[in-house]
Design an enzyme around this catalytic site. Sequence first.
Site, PDB file in Angstrom:
ATOM      1  N   GLU A  31       0.829  -1.331  -0.007  1.00 44.82           N
ATOM      2  CA  GLU A  31      -0.014  -0.027   0.032  1.00 44.82           C
ATOM      3  C   GLU A  31       0.817   1.207  -0.032  1.00 44.82           C
ATOM      4  O   GLU A  31       1.605   1.617   1.007  1.00 44.82           O
ATOM      5  CB  GLU A  31      -1.104  -0.057   1.273  1.00 44.82           C
ATOM      6  CG  GLU A  31      -1.814  -1.027   1.505  1.00 44.82           C
ATOM      7  CD  GLU A  31      -2.925  -1.248   0.293  1.00 44.82           C
ATOM      8  OE1 GLU A  31      -2.992  -0.132  -0.261  1.00 44.82           O
ATOM      9  OE2 GLU A  31      -3.444  -2.385  -0.207  1.00 44.82           O
ATOM     10  N   GLU A  72      -5.190   3.319   8.362  1.00 46.35           N
ATOM     11  CA  GLU A  72      -4.902   2.905   7.114  1.00 46.35           C
ATOM     12  C   GLU A  72      -4.668   1.582   7.101  1.00 46.35           C
ATOM     13  O   GLU A  72      -5.168   0.815   6.284  1.00 46.35           O
ATOM     14  CB  GLU A  72      -3.610   3.931   6.662  1.00 46.35           C
ATOM     15  CG  GLU A  72      -3.326   3.160   5.151  1.00 46.35           C
ATOM     16  CD  GLU A  72      -4.306   3.668   4.342  1.00 46.35           C
ATOM     17  OE1 GLU A  72      -4.650   2.755   3.201  1.00 46.35           O
ATOM     18  OE2 GLU A  72      -4.612   4.894   4.158  1.00 46.35           O
ATOM     19  N   GLU A  79     -10.360  -3.165   2.354  1.00 45.27           N
ATOM     20  CA  GLU A  79      -9.919  -3.415   0.939  1.00 45.27           C
ATOM     21  C   GLU A  79      -9.675  -4.823   0.361  1.00 45.27           C
ATOM     22  O   GLU A  79      -9.913  -5.396  -0.572  1.00 45.27           O
ATOM     23  CB  GLU A  79      -9.117  -2.269   0.419  1.00 45.27           C
ATOM     24  CG  GLU A  79      -9.560  -0.760   0.333  1.00 45.27           C
ATOM     25  CD  GLU A  79      -8.463   0.023  -0.168  1.00 45.27           C
ATOM     26  OE1 GLU A  79      -7.482  -0.423  -0.439  1.00 45.27           O
ATOM     27  OE2 GLU A  79      -8.891   1.148  -0.186  1.00 45.27           O
TER      28      GLU A  79
END
Length: 124
Positions: A31, A72, A79
């Site tokens: 990421e 995050e 996700e």
Amino acid sequence: MNPHAPRNEFQRLIYATRNSLKGYVRVFRDEAAFRTQTIVLAIVIPLAAWLGRSWTEFALLVGAWTLVLAAELGNSAIEAVVDRVGREEHDLAGKAKDAGSAMVMTAMLIAGLVWLAVIFDRLG
């Protein structure tokens, strides 16, 4: 419950810590946003040491940005699960991803407010 998890509390702690570290590594590798926020944290720490007039202010400044990293991590988990279930467009998948993104944005707004409050106290 994970059948592979140890039953001894100390071994379970080691097992959980190992999984957590693996999570940091995987999210950092995969990421770009997490990598960027980690770089920001590296910049924030010395700035917080200079700006904070006490250990409490330092902890608030660094902790506020650390919460962005935590958000995050949560967003990345959301996700990954949504993408695992399927790549096709679905309203609930979009809702989950949007909520994860909003979680990160909320954490960033809180961090920004903490930083502004400490800066205004310092300058005012």
